[in-house]
Design a protein around this motif. Structure first.
Motif, PDB file in Angstrom:
ATOM      1  N   ASN A  84      22.604 -30.417 -64.147  1.00 54.21           N
ATOM      2  CA  ASN A  84      22.179 -30.083 -62.780  1.00 54.21           C
ATOM      3  C   ASN A  84      21.484 -28.725 -62.689  1.00 54.21           C
ATOM      4  O   ASN A  84      21.828 -27.879 -61.871  1.00 54.21           O
ATOM      5  CB  ASN A  84      23.393 -30.102 -61.828  1.00 54.21           C
ATOM      6  CG  ASN A  84      24.014 -31.474 -61.715  1.00 54.21           C
ATOM      7  OD1 ASN A  84      23.308 -32.464 -61.538  1.00 54.21           O
ATOM      8  ND2 ASN A  84      25.338 -31.549 -61.837  1.00 54.21           N
ATOM      9  N   TRP A  85      20.484 -28.523 -63.532  1.00 60.29           N
ATOM     10  CA  TRP A  85      19.744 -27.266 -63.499  1.00 60.29           C
ATOM     11  C   TRP A  85      18.812 -27.176 -62.290  1.00 60.29           C
ATOM     12  O   TRP A  85      18.415 -26.092 -61.903  1.00 60.29           O
ATOM     13  CB  TRP A  85      18.896 -27.138 -64.763  1.00 60.29           C
ATOM     14  CG  TRP A  85      19.691 -26.838 -65.997  1.00 60.29           C
ATOM     15  CD1 TRP A  85      21.009 -26.498 -66.062  1.00 60.29           C
ATOM     16  CD2 TRP A  85      19.209 -26.861 -67.344  1.00 60.29           C
ATOM     17  NE1 TRP A  85      21.379 -26.297 -67.368  1.00 60.29           N
ATOM     18  CE2 TRP A  85      20.299 -26.516 -68.179  1.00 60.29           C
ATOM     19  CE3 TRP A  85      17.973 -27.130 -67.937  1.00 60.29           C
ATOM     20  CZ2 TRP A  85      20.180 -26.428 -69.570  1.00 60.29           C
ATOM     21  CZ3 TRP A  85      17.856 -27.051 -69.308  1.00 60.29           C
ATOM     22  CH2 TRP A  85      18.944 -26.705 -70.118  1.00 60.29           C
ATOM     23  N   GLY A  86      18.412 -28.281 -61.753  1.00 57.83           N
ATOM     24  CA  GLY A  86      17.413 -28.296 -60.697  1.00 57.83           C
ATOM     25  C   GLY A  86      16.055 -28.637 -61.278  1.00 57.83           C
ATOM     26  O   GLY A  86      15.738 -28.292 -62.426  1.00 57.83           O
ATOM     27  N   LYS A  87      15.222 -29.320 -60.500  1.00 57.65           N
ATOM     28  CA  LYS A  87      13.931 -29.797 -60.999  1.00 57.65           C
ATOM     29  C   LYS A  87      12.981 -28.655 -61.350  1.00 57.65           C
ATOM     30  O   LYS A  87      12.227 -28.747 -62.315  1.00 57.65           O
ATOM     31  CB  LYS A  87      13.286 -30.715 -59.958  1.00 57.65           C
ATOM     32  CG  LYS A  87      14.065 -32.009 -59.731  1.00 57.65           C
ATOM     33  CD  LYS A  87      13.396 -32.904 -58.709  1.00 57.65           C
ATOM     34  CE  LYS A  87      12.116 -33.494 -59.247  1.00 57.65           C
ATOM     35  NZ  LYS A  87      11.527 -34.472 -58.298  1.00 57.65           N
ATOM     36  N   ASN A  88      13.015 -27.560 -60.572  1.00 59.89           N
ATOM     37  CA  ASN A  88      12.107 -26.446 -60.839  1.00 59.89           C
ATOM     38  C   ASN A  88      12.372 -25.804 -62.194  1.00 59.89           C
ATOM     39  O   ASN A  88      11.445 -25.545 -62.969  1.00 59.89           O
ATOM     40  CB  ASN A  88      12.219 -25.394 -59.743  1.00 59.89           C
ATOM     41  CG  ASN A  88      11.443 -25.759 -58.480  1.00 59.89           C
ATOM     42  OD1 ASN A  88      11.337 -24.973 -57.570  1.00 59.89           O
ATOM     43  ND2 ASN A  88      10.903 -26.976 -58.434  1.00 59.89           N
ATOM     44  N   VAL A  89      13.639 -25.530 -62.489  1.00 59.01           N
ATOM     45  CA  VAL A  89      14.002 -24.919 -63.777  1.00 59.01           C
ATOM     46  C   VAL A  89      13.666 -25.868 -64.921  1.00 59.01           C
ATOM     47  O   VAL A  89      13.075 -25.474 -65.940  1.00 59.01           O
ATOM     48  CB  VAL A  89      15.501 -24.554 -63.812  1.00 59.01           C
ATOM     49  CG1 VAL A  89      15.925 -24.134 -65.220  1.00 59.01           C
ATOM     50  CG2 VAL A  89      15.795 -23.440 -62.830  1.00 59.01           C
TER      51      VAL A  89
END
Length: 302
Positions: A84-89
């Protein structure tokens, strides 16, 4: 050497302007970024891609750039979703860590270590690998992971509307059918192309900021660890099975795979809103750090 000096002066200029009160550094960075994306990349495509002579023999060294980018997509895409790093990262790491600085950093390093004999191999890896990737798959990743991501149905249209991709397709057709770039355009294209390193570093300088939190970020070290250590190690391990490990082609292929993250890749990531600070830090700070790792790889290669 003069070009490299000018480029680093532009980096310093960007760092200085960033600290000047009331100077619109973000707006200036956006202007220069637009110049790079919409003018310089198409000019470089028209200048270099038609010169590539398609042949099966080129595929092995060129494929290393594609292999490391796709592997970056596989590794960071999987970890980003699982953790769950996030799409941007995730998108930032895929693009910036997946693309090596095979030209601005790679050319002088390869020439300095192996002489001019290594430059044609480096040029093939850059133009047939890194440059095609930054003009195609990096745009796909940016469309999928960026702040303005659309549905999958809309992604192909966004890629087709991105000017560098259109020029890429056109110049690939020129290469395939052996249609040369008109001679009258070449001097202008060369002038525009020479501005790429300095303008790219100017953007990095205008946005570059180093703090303890950024340096200690696990994502920064994940990106550099992949680009400087894991990618060249896997290229060495796998490509030694199909190439002579003592050959110049093999050594250049491994070293080019271990170059710092590509500046233009970070510009693409920033364009799509993929963690601009992380993207700038990876390509900006990655260059001096890569001096250590490249020296080690050169020693190990013999």
């Amino acid at each position: 050497m003069t070009g490299a000096l000018v480029a680093f002066l532009c980096l310093f200029l960007g760092l200085v302007l960033q600290k000047v009160d009331k100077f619109p550094s973000e707006k200036a960075a956006n202007w220069v970024q637009a110049y790079l994306i919409y003018i310089v990349l198409p000019a470089l495509a028209l200048l270099y891609i038609p010169k590539i002579q398609p042949s099966w023999g080129l595929l092995i060294p060129v494929s290393a750039a594609w292999f490391t980018f796709l592997l970056s997509w596989g590794i960071f895409g999987y970890l980003g979703k699982k953790l769950n790093w996030g799409k941007n990262v995730t998108g930032c790491l895929i693009i910036v860590a997946g693309l090596a600085n095979t030209s601005f950093l790679g050319f002088p390093v390869i020439e300095g270590l192996y002489g001019r004999e290594g430059l044609p191999i480096a040029l093939l890896i850059d133009q047939g690998g890194s440059f095609l990737l930054v003009s195609s798959l990096s745009i796909l990743v940016g469309s999928l992971y960026g702040n303005h991501s659309e549905s999958l149905k809309q992604v192909p249209l966004k890629i087709l509307k991105f000017p560098p991709f259109g020029f890429l397709v056109g110049t690939l057709m020129m290469s395939l059918f052996q249609i040369p770039t008109p001679e009258v355009l070449i001097p202008s294209l060369q002038i525009i192309g020479k501005t790429m390193p300095s303008m790219a570093l100017l953007v990095i300088g205008l946005r570059f900021s180093v703090d303890l939190q950024s340096i200690s970020s696990k994502f920064f070290w994940y990106g550099l660890g992949y680009r400087l250590i894991l990618a060249p190690a896997l290229v060495w391990l796998i490509y030694s099975q199909v190439m002579d490990s003592r050959s110049l082609e093999f050594k250049v292929t491994v070293l080019e795979s271990g170059m710092a993250p590509m500046i233009t890749g970070s510009i693409i990531a920033i364009q799509f809103g993929l963690q601009p600070r992380l993207a700038s830090l990876l390509s900006g700070l990655g260059m001096p750090i890569s001096a250590i790792s490249l020296a080690i790889w050169y020693f190990l290669l013999g």
